[in-house]
Write a protein that holds these residues in place. Structure first.
Motif, PDB file in Angstrom:
ATOM      1  N   ASP A 270      -2.916  19.821   6.321  1.00 52.96           N
ATOM      2  CA  ASP A 270      -4.028  18.923   6.660  1.00 52.96           C
ATOM      3  C   ASP A 270      -4.060  18.559   8.136  1.00 52.96           C
ATOM      4  O   ASP A 270      -4.915  17.781   8.568  1.00 52.96           O
ATOM      5  CB  ASP A 270      -3.958  17.649   5.815  1.00 52.96           C
ATOM      6  CG  ASP A 270      -2.834  16.706   6.242  1.00 52.96           C
ATOM      7  OD1 ASP A 270      -1.856  17.200   6.848  1.00 52.96           O
ATOM      8  OD2 ASP A 270      -2.934  15.495   5.991  1.00 52.96           O
ATOM      9  N   GLY A 271      -3.115  19.091   8.943  1.00 57.07           N
ATOM     10  CA  GLY A 271      -3.087  18.779  10.367  1.00 57.07           C
ATOM     11  C   GLY A 271      -2.187  17.615  10.712  1.00 57.07           C
ATOM     12  O   GLY A 271      -2.478  16.849  11.644  1.00 57.07           O
ATOM     13  N   THR A 272      -1.103  17.460   9.975  1.00 56.95           N
ATOM     14  CA  THR A 272      -0.105  16.429  10.245  1.00 56.95           C
ATOM     15  C   THR A 272       1.191  17.085  10.679  1.00 56.95           C
ATOM     16  O   THR A 272       1.592  18.100  10.107  1.00 56.95           O
ATOM     17  CB  THR A 272       0.171  15.570   8.994  1.00 56.95           C
ATOM     18  OG1 THR A 272      -1.038  14.970   8.549  1.00 56.95           O
ATOM     19  CG2 THR A 272       1.192  14.477   9.296  1.00 56.95           C
TER      20      THR A 272
ATOM     21  N   MET B  17       2.561   3.449   5.440  1.00 55.02           N
ATOM     22  CA  MET B  17       3.525   4.473   5.831  1.00 55.02           C
ATOM     23  C   MET B  17       4.942   3.927   5.832  1.00 55.02           C
ATOM     24  O   MET B  17       5.897   4.622   5.448  1.00 55.02           O
ATOM     25  CB  MET B  17       3.153   5.024   7.217  1.00 55.02           C
ATOM     26  CG  MET B  17       1.879   5.842   7.234  1.00 55.02           C
ATOM     27  SD  MET B  17       1.331   6.228   8.921  1.00 55.02           S
ATOM     28  CE  MET B  17       2.717   7.176   9.545  1.00 55.02           C
ATOM     29  N   THR B  18       5.101   2.686   6.275  1.00 59.45           N
ATOM     30  CA  THR B  18       6.422   2.059   6.277  1.00 59.45           C
ATOM     31  C   THR B  18       6.984   1.995   4.869  1.00 59.45           C
ATOM     32  O   THR B  18       8.147   2.345   4.624  1.00 59.45           O
ATOM     33  CB  THR B  18       6.345   0.653   6.888  1.00 59.45           C
ATOM     34  OG1 THR B  18       5.936   0.756   8.261  1.00 59.45           O
ATOM     35  CG2 THR B  18       7.687  -0.062   6.812  1.00 59.45           C
TER      36      THR B  18
ATOM     37  N   ALA C 229      -3.793  10.932   4.241  1.00 63.17           N
ATOM     38  CA  ALA C 229      -3.481  10.239   2.992  1.00 63.17           C
ATOM     39  C   ALA C 229      -4.240   8.916   2.929  1.00 63.17           C
ATOM     40  O   ALA C 229      -4.391   8.220   3.935  1.00 63.17           O
ATOM     41  CB  ALA C 229      -1.982   9.985   2.890  1.00 63.17           C
ATOM     42  N   PRO C 230      -4.742   8.540   1.754  1.00 66.23           N
ATOM     43  CA  PRO C 230      -5.419   7.242   1.635  1.00 66.23           C
ATOM     44  C   PRO C 230      -4.449   6.104   1.906  1.00 66.23           C
ATOM     45  O   PRO C 230      -3.243   6.219   1.669  1.00 66.23           O
ATOM     46  CB  PRO C 230      -5.912   7.237   0.180  1.00 66.23           C
ATOM     47  CG  PRO C 230      -5.005   8.200  -0.534  1.00 66.23           C
ATOM     48  CD  PRO C 230      -4.669   9.257   0.462  1.00 66.23           C
ATOM     49  N   VAL C 231      -4.984   5.002   2.402  1.00 63.97           N
ATOM     50  CA  VAL C 231      -4.158   3.832   2.699  1.00 63.97           C
ATOM     51  C   VAL C 231      -3.880   3.080   1.406  1.00 63.97           C
ATOM     52  O   VAL C 231      -4.791   2.564   0.768  1.00 63.97           O
ATOM     53  CB  VAL C 231      -4.846   2.909   3.718  1.00 63.97           C
ATOM     54  CG1 VAL C 231      -3.999   1.664   3.959  1.00 63.97           C
ATOM     55  CG2 VAL C 231      -5.094   3.644   5.030  1.00 63.97           C
ATOM     56  N   ILE C 232      -2.609   3.043   1.036  1.00 64.11           N
ATOM     57  CA  ILE C 232      -2.195   2.332  -0.173  1.00 64.11           C
ATOM     58  C   ILE C 232      -1.866   0.888   0.205  1.00 64.11           C
ATOM     59  O   ILE C 232      -1.124   0.656   1.162  1.00 64.11           O
ATOM     60  CB  ILE C 232      -0.967   3.015  -0.801  1.00 64.11           C
ATOM     61  CG1 ILE C 232      -1.301   4.461  -1.170  1.00 64.11           C
ATOM     62  CG2 ILE C 232      -0.488   2.250  -2.029  1.00 64.11           C
ATOM     63  CD1 ILE C 232      -0.119   5.250  -1.649  1.00 64.11           C
ATOM     64  N   PRO C 233      -2.411  -0.094  -0.515  1.00 63.63           N
ATOM     65  CA  PRO C 233      -2.111  -1.492  -0.176  1.00 63.63           C
ATOM     66  C   PRO C 233      -0.611  -1.751  -0.155  1.00 63.63           C
ATOM     67  O   PRO C 233       0.119  -1.311  -1.039  1.00 63.63           O
ATOM     68  CB  PRO C 233      -2.808  -2.279  -1.291  1.00 63.63           C
ATOM     69  CG  PRO C 233      -3.908  -1.373  -1.769  1.00 63.63           C
ATOM     70  CD  PRO C 233      -3.350   0.020  -1.652  1.00 63.63           C
ATOM     71  N   ALA C 234      -0.163  -2.443   0.874  1.00 63.43           N
ATOM     72  CA  ALA C 234       1.260  -2.755   1.034  1.00 63.43           C
ATOM     73  C   ALA C 234       1.388  -4.115   1.702  1.00 63.43           C
ATOM     74  O   ALA C 234       0.412  -4.654   2.243  1.00 63.43           O
ATOM     75  CB  ALA C 234       1.951  -1.680   1.869  1.00 63.43           C
ATOM     76  N   VAL C 235       2.597  -4.662   1.660  1.00 64.61           N
ATOM     77  CA  VAL C 235       2.843  -5.927   2.359  1.00 64.61           C
ATOM     78  C   VAL C 235       2.548  -5.728   3.838  1.00 64.61           C
ATOM     79  O   VAL C 235       3.048  -4.777   4.453  1.00 64.61           O
ATOM     80  CB  VAL C 235       4.300  -6.378   2.169  1.00 64.61           C
ATOM     81  CG1 VAL C 235       4.573  -7.645   2.979  1.00 64.61           C
ATOM     82  CG2 VAL C 235       4.586  -6.626   0.697  1.00 64.61           C
TER      83      VAL C 235
ATOM     84  N   THR D 231       8.060  15.657   3.981  1.00 63.01           N
ATOM     85  CA  THR D 231       6.989  16.187   3.128  1.00 63.01           C
ATOM     86  C   THR D 231       6.416  15.131   2.196  1.00 63.01           C
ATOM     87  O   THR D 231       5.724  15.458   1.235  1.00 63.01           O
ATOM     88  CB  THR D 231       7.512  17.378   2.308  1.00 63.01           C
ATOM     89  OG1 THR D 231       8.664  16.977   1.550  1.00 63.01           O
ATOM     90  CG2 THR D 231       7.886  18.543   3.211  1.00 63.01           C
ATOM     91  N   THR D 232       6.665  13.853   2.484  1.00 66.41           N
ATOM     92  CA  THR D 232       6.097  12.771   1.680  1.00 66.41           C
ATOM     93  C   THR D 232       4.583  12.717   1.877  1.00 66.41           C
ATOM     94  O   THR D 232       4.107  12.488   2.991  1.00 66.41           O
ATOM     95  CB  THR D 232       6.713  11.417   2.076  1.00 66.41           C
ATOM     96  OG1 THR D 232       8.123  11.456   1.848  1.00 66.41           O
ATOM     97  CG2 THR D 232       6.096  10.284   1.275  1.00 66.41           C
ATOM     98  N   PRO D 233       3.792  12.941   0.826  1.00 74.78           N
ATOM     99  CA  PRO D 233       2.334  12.995   1.001  1.00 74.78           C
ATOM    100  C   PRO D 233       1.737  11.743   1.630  1.00 74.78           C
ATOM    101  O   PRO D 233       0.793  11.817   2.413  1.00 74.78           O
ATOM    102  CB  PRO D 233       1.822  13.206  -0.434  1.00 74.78           C
ATOM    103  CG  PRO D 233       2.969  13.850  -1.156  1.00 74.78           C
ATOM    104  CD  PRO D 233       4.199  13.233  -0.563  1.00 74.78           C
ATOM    105  N   SER D 234       2.283  10.565   1.296  1.00 75.66           N
ATOM    106  CA  SER D 234       1.704   9.309   1.791  1.00 75.66           C
ATOM    107  C   SER D 234       1.878   9.115   3.291  1.00 75.66           C
ATOM    108  O   SER D 234       1.258   8.214   3.872  1.00 75.66           O
ATOM    109  CB  SER D 234       2.323   8.119   1.052  1.00 75.66           C
ATOM    110  OG  SER D 234       2.044   8.189  -0.324  1.00 75.66           O
ATOM    111  N   LEU D 235       2.705   9.950   3.932  1.00 72.21           N
ATOM    112  CA  LEU D 235       2.904   9.835   5.380  1.00 72.21           C
ATOM    113  C   LEU D 235       1.906  10.659   6.175  1.00 72.21           C
ATOM    114  O   LEU D 235       1.832  10.527   7.397  1.00 72.21           O
ATOM    115  CB  LEU D 235       4.324  10.264   5.751  1.00 72.21           C
ATOM    116  CG  LEU D 235       5.461   9.343   5.309  1.00 72.21           C
ATOM    117  CD1 LEU D 235       6.807   9.945   5.710  1.00 72.21           C
ATOM    118  CD2 LEU D 235       5.307   7.956   5.924  1.00 72.21           C
TER     119      LEU D 235
END
Length: 441
Positions: A222-224, A102-103, A268-274, A260-264
């Motif tokens: 989706d309830g966010t 999310m960050t 949303a699936p967890v995308i690998p990040a630092v 409205t960013t879908p990844s937030l």
């Protein structure tokens, strides 16, 4: 956070509670509530003044069939419960990996014409753990369920030379969309996919100091619920009074893009990040010379160069670059970083901190030296003060600090993770800490 709370004051009775709770959480003792919700005029001459833009009623709001009157604020004291860790079983949708994803998504959603200011992790849009609140302190049953459950990220944003603040609040929302309340929103829009957007452009004053604020609230199908807020408040220096530029760094359209960013969203699936950097810091009064971005970049380069020549470095893997120093929340005279080091021998936490100036030994260090026979402090011929400590029984933990004649201090320590053996030795962290290039004098 006061800025976020000012907006919430208008949303409902529960949000009236939120603003007071947020103010207390920021360390301010609230003496009283100050203005009539219908006129915006102060209701009493009290030692703490909080005034927001008047909310005339009756009112018509685009997109709202019914507009409710503004509610009276309430004041309560509160306490948090729970560990404050990322992996809270009460909120299975959230985790440290989710927070990292999310960050990155929030940072990527910022306009190209803006940049995050040189600031600490807490001012760099890093999502925080979800906090729980003690229900016994709330005036009505159910208030705590509404207030608990959100994760918040805050960043100091620069645009056209002006610094402001952006906050993003995300939570799972299984309740009806809040009603339209006079003063809580300027308009409501509903997108074809069912997303509901509330927007507000307003101001508030604390003790006569005005803050300009802009907010977009997005209710996702989706309830966010995502709340994106920007203000002209500059909080980059924790030792200085908040400054106001008069320029909000983001438009309503740009805030809408963030909200409205879908990844937030919670689904949303967890995308690998630092991975997020854990909290770190150094014992300091915050009175040393300011560490500018240029100086910190120089320290990062020094660490990277020293690591490249450190004996045994080929056997070690890092979860982030060795040169990842960031300002702490304790002032602009100290930076730190936390790195996970892994090898076949085990996994350990590597803490590195640099303090630009310390006029006297740390009271904490003096106390530890008194009670811990494994800590040895010596003075070198060039008048540098060095402290070493080795703890083989604790998974090979080690500590090394050097205070240079310029009073700059470099502190490096290692601790095991998960009961394993620390893959770095005292000799290795001493090698890192004594890089000549780390001396800024």
């Amino acid at each position: 956070m006061v800025e976020d709370g000012a907006r919430r004051w208008r949303d409902s009775t529960w949000f009236d509670v939120v603003v007071i709770l947020s103010t207390i959480a920021a360390g301010t003792v609230v003496a009283g509530l100050l203005n009539d919700p219908g006129t915006g005029e102060p209701t009493a001459d009290r030692e703490y003044s909080y005034v927001f833009e008047a909310a005339p009623y009756p009112a018509q709001i685009p997109g709202c069939d019914v507009v409710e009157p503004p509610s009276d604020p309430e004041r309560v004291n509160f306490a948090t419960v729970g560990s404050g860790e990322y992996d809270n079983p009460k909120y299975p949708w959230f985790s440290m990996a989710k927070a990292a994803a999310m960050t990155q998504a929030a940072i990527d959603a910022l306009p190209n014409s803006t940049e995050l200011a040189f600031a600490s992790q807490s001012q760099s849009l890093q999502f925080e753990p979800i906090a729980d609140y003690d229900p016994s302190n709330f005036p009505q049953e159910g208030d705590t369920d509404l207030f608990s459950g959100s994760t918040n990220a805050r960043g100091s944003l620069v645009r056209d030379g002006h610094v402001g603040t952006v906050t993003v609040d995300v939570r799972a929302w299984d309740r009806p969309i809040l009603p339209c309340v006079a003063g809580a929103l300027d308009r409501r829009d509903t997108r074809p996919d069912g997303t509901v957007l509330d927007s507000l452009d307003t101001w508030y004053e604390i003790n006569g100091v005005r803050t300009l604020e802009r907010t977009v609230v997005a209710y996702h199908p989706d309830g966010t619920r995502i709340v994106a807020t920007a203000s002209d408040a500059d909080n980059t220096d924790p030792k200085a009074r908040t400054r106001h530029s008069g320029q909000i760094p983001l438009t309503l359209e740009e805030l809408t893009a963030i909200a409205t960013t879908p990844s937030l969203t919670v689904t949303a699936p967890v995308i690998p990040a630092v991975p997020l950097m854990p909290s770190c810091g150094a014992d300091t009064e915050g009175n040393g010379p300011e560490l500018t971005p240029e100086k910190v970049a120089r320290l990062d380069r020094a660490l990277e160069a020293r690591w490249a020549t450190m004996p045994g470095n080929n056997d070690l893997a890092l979860d982030r670059p060795i040169g990842s120093l960031r300002l702490t929340d304790f002032g602009r005279d100290n930076v730190c970083e936390v790195i996970t080091v892994t090898s076949a021998a085990g996994e350990g936490r590597l803490d590195i901190a640099v303090v630009s100036g310390r006029s006297a030994p740390s009271p904490q260090d003096e106390y530890l030296n008194e009670i811990n026979p494994d800590r040895i402090t010596t003075t070198s011929p060039d008048e540098a003060t060095v402290t070493r400590a080795n703890y083989p029984a604790n998974g090979g933990s080690a500590y090394f600090s050097i205070t240079l004649p310029s009073t700059q201090q470099v502190i490096i320590s290692t601790t095991p993770i998960g009961g394993s053996i620390v893959p770095m030795t005292l000799e290795q962290i001493e090698y890192l800490a004594t890089a000549p290039e780390l001396d800024l004098d």
